[in-house]
Design an enzyme around this catalytic site. Structure first.
Site, PDB file in Angstrom:
ATOM      1  N   GLU A 113      -9.651  21.866  -9.558  1.00  0.00           N
ATOM      2  CA  GLU A 113      -9.678  22.177  -8.130  1.00  0.00           C
ATOM      3  C   GLU A 113     -11.057  21.853  -7.565  1.00  0.00           C
ATOM      4  O   GLU A 113     -12.019  21.662  -8.335  1.00  0.00           O
ATOM      5  CB  GLU A 113      -9.346  23.653  -7.909  1.00  0.00           C
ATOM      6  CG  GLU A 113      -7.952  24.020  -8.370  1.00  0.00           C
ATOM      7  CD  GLU A 113      -7.576  25.466  -8.082  1.00  0.00           C
ATOM      8  OE1 GLU A 113      -6.454  25.849  -8.453  1.00  0.00           O
ATOM      9  OE2 GLU A 113      -8.397  26.193  -7.501  1.00  0.00           O
ATOM     10  N   ALA A 146     -13.272  24.431  -9.092  1.00  0.00           N
ATOM     11  CA  ALA A 146     -12.994  24.874 -10.462  1.00  0.00           C
ATOM     12  C   ALA A 146     -12.687  23.661 -11.329  1.00  0.00           C
ATOM     13  O   ALA A 146     -11.647  23.020 -11.158  1.00  0.00           O
ATOM     14  CB  ALA A 146     -11.823  25.852 -10.486  1.00  0.00           C
ATOM     15  N   GLY A 147     -13.622  23.358 -12.244  1.00  0.00           N
ATOM     16  CA  GLY A 147     -13.432  22.232 -13.142  1.00  0.00           C
ATOM     17  C   GLY A 147     -13.174  22.711 -14.557  1.00  0.00           C
ATOM     18  O   GLY A 147     -12.078  23.140 -14.902  1.00  0.00           O
ATOM     19  N   SER A 148     -14.209  22.667 -15.392  1.00  0.00           N
ATOM     20  CA  SER A 148     -14.058  23.099 -16.784  1.00  0.00           C
ATOM     21  C   SER A 148     -13.694  24.581 -16.887  1.00  0.00           C
ATOM     22  O   SER A 148     -13.035  25.000 -17.836  1.00  0.00           O
ATOM     23  CB  SER A 148     -15.359  22.830 -17.551  1.00  0.00           C
ATOM     24  OG  SER A 148     -15.632  21.442 -17.602  1.00  0.00           O
ATOM     25  N   THR A 177      -4.951  12.354 -11.929  1.00  0.00           N
ATOM     26  CA  THR A 177      -4.545  11.019 -12.371  1.00  0.00           C
ATOM     27  C   THR A 177      -3.050  10.848 -12.142  1.00  0.00           C
ATOM     28  O   THR A 177      -2.264  11.729 -12.472  1.00  0.00           O
ATOM     29  CB  THR A 177      -4.877  10.824 -13.863  1.00  0.00           C
ATOM     30  OG1 THR A 177      -6.284  10.985 -14.049  1.00  0.00           O
ATOM     31  CG2 THR A 177      -4.467   9.438 -14.332  1.00  0.00           C
ATOM     32  N   GLU A 220      -5.837  15.334 -25.718  1.00  0.00           N
ATOM     33  CA  GLU A 220      -6.389  14.440 -24.708  1.00  0.00           C
ATOM     34  C   GLU A 220      -7.811  14.024 -25.074  1.00  0.00           C
ATOM     35  O   GLU A 220      -8.184  12.850 -24.949  1.00  0.00           O
ATOM     36  CB  GLU A 220      -6.380  15.123 -23.339  1.00  0.00           C
ATOM     37  CG  GLU A 220      -6.983  14.286 -22.222  1.00  0.00           C
ATOM     38  CD  GLU A 220      -7.113  15.043 -20.909  1.00  0.00           C
ATOM     39  OE1 GLU A 220      -7.553  14.429 -19.920  1.00  0.00           O
ATOM     40  OE2 GLU A 220      -6.797  16.252 -20.881  1.00  0.00           O
ATOM     41  N   ASN A 258     -19.055  17.000 -21.732  1.00  0.00           N
ATOM     42  CA  ASN A 258     -19.713  17.010 -23.039  1.00  0.00           C
ATOM     43  C   ASN A 258     -20.581  18.248 -23.243  1.00  0.00           C
ATOM     44  O   ASN A 258     -20.891  18.619 -24.376  1.00  0.00           O
ATOM     45  CB  ASN A 258     -20.521  15.734 -23.236  1.00  0.00           C
ATOM     46  CG  ASN A 258     -19.625  14.573 -23.661  1.00  0.00           C
ATOM     47  OD1 ASN A 258     -18.395  14.682 -23.608  1.00  0.00           O
ATOM     48  ND2 ASN A 258     -20.225  13.474 -24.079  1.00  0.00           N
TER      49      ASN A 258
END
Length: 378
Positions: free
Chosen positions: A123, A126-128, A154, A241, A365
């Site tokens: 979002e 809000a990623g990781s 995607t 993934e 990472n």
């Protein structure tokens, strides 16, 4: 597929498919920021979608090794436009966590390319940290009402089947649990798509925002039809993934190194080939060492996945190492091309720009380092 089509045969089929159906169209797709919709049905007819889905559900009946072969050949073809991996991962969610009715309803159409899969997790804020998502599913008579926004999706433009992560509103719980919902997008009221996002790389890839403004869903659109299992459903497949990102990274490195060696043998400066300069030799030797080390780590991790299921830490280590080395190797290769390396008509230039996101998507990472570090104390 596991019985009728082995890995060498699949590899040859994939090479032929990309050479005929994908590579000639890449310049146009990069301009349009999406592939042709017909590519999906063509690939479905060729048996190149959902290769790991059992045959009774329309898939190829293959193993993870078959998915690795396709990921490698897509990378070697220089194709970063087609969101095939994301599509197949959505199918994997349905296969592992869907009810029998959900699997028979959607998987055959995904395998045929009639439905394009997309995963809507991230979002704007809000990623990781998936626990920070704000998309809400409110219980209503007969099902749910979804409100929220998703970004970096995607296949967002072409998607016909979207898995959406949301929190089911519960006044009795301070932090509502996560749940995954399956949205069949055709004619779905309240679902709006943003335009294709402009990116510094992956120009041909269909990436968009999705807006959920009171999307009505029946209870059978809850993945597995049990609330609160979203995080448990996510984690194993996020790990897969990440491993496929590592697979792609190594294949891109190997391809770029081979192309750079060829170029350095042909390109002349000061009356001799670049390959005869000690600096060129040292740079290429260093890149070759990084590629070889990455290949060894990747093969070990893939073997672990095939035999016993690689741990999250093992996969995080592979993703971390291979994507970091990808950036370094491509930077070294680009430098040897000189000014031509900065021209987008050259594959090494496009690969360099496309590779940057590998250290971000699938879990940054920095998160990979956290996972690896946590495993060291176990």
């Amino acid at each position: 597929m596991s019985e009728d089509l082995g890995l060498p045969e699949l590899r040859e089929l994939a090479k032929s498919f990309w050479a005929k159906e994908v590579t000639p169209h890449q310049p146009r797709w990069r301009s349009a920021h999406q592939v042709d919709r017909e590519l999906w049905t063509t690939a479905g007819g060729a048996g190149l979608l959902c290769v790991g889905v059992p045959e009774p559900y329309g898939g190829g009946g293959g193993a993870f090794a078959h998915e690795v072969v396709l990921a490698e050949e897509q990378a070697r073809a220089g194709d970063t436009s087609w969101g095939r991996t994301a599509h197949d991962i959505v199918a994997r969610y349905l296969l592992l966590h869907g009810t029998e009715r959900q699997k028979t309803r959607w998987l055959p159409r995904m395998a045929a390319g009639e439905l394009v899969g997309a995963l809507a997790i991230t979002e704007p804020d809000a990623g990781s940290d998936v626990q920070a998502i704000t998309t809400r599913a409110r219980r209503v008579a007969g099902g749910y009402l979804l409100h929220g926004a998703k970004t970096f999706v995607t296949n967002g433009i072409h998607s016909g089947l979207v898995l959406v992560l949301a929190k089911v509103a519960d006044p009795e719980r301070r932090t509502p649990p996560l749940s995954l919902f399956v949205l069949e997008t055709a004619g779905l009221p309240g679902l709006h798509r943003g335009p294709a996002l402009e990116k510094i790389g992956l120009h041909g890839q269909d990436t968009a925002e999705l807006f959920l403004d009171g999307v009505e869903l029946t209870a059978e659109h809850l993945l597995g039809e049990v609330e609160g299992r979203g995080l448990a459903q996510l984690l194993p497949l996020i790990s897969r993934e990440r491993l496929l990102i590592a697979v792609t990274s190594v294949a891109v490195m190997e391809t770029a190194l081979a192309e750079t060696v060829r170029y350095c043998k042909q390109r002349r400066a000061f009356s001799r080939p670049l390959m005869r300069f000690q600096n060129t030799q040292f740079v290429l030797a260093g890149a070759a060492a990084q590629v070889a080390a990455s290949r060894a780590l990747l093969d070990s991790t893939v073997a672990a996945e095939l035999v016993r299921g690689a741990s999250m830490a093992e996969v995080a280590l592979a993703k971390l190492w291979c994507t970091e080395r990808l950036g370094e190797v491509l930077d070294s290769c680009l430098q040897l091309f000189g000014g031509y390396g900065y021209m987008s008509e050259y594959p090494v230039a496009r690969a360099w720009a496309d590779a940057r996101v590998a250290r971000i998507f699938g879990g940054t990472n920095e998160i990979m380092r956290e996972i690896v570090a946590a495993s060291l104390g176990e």
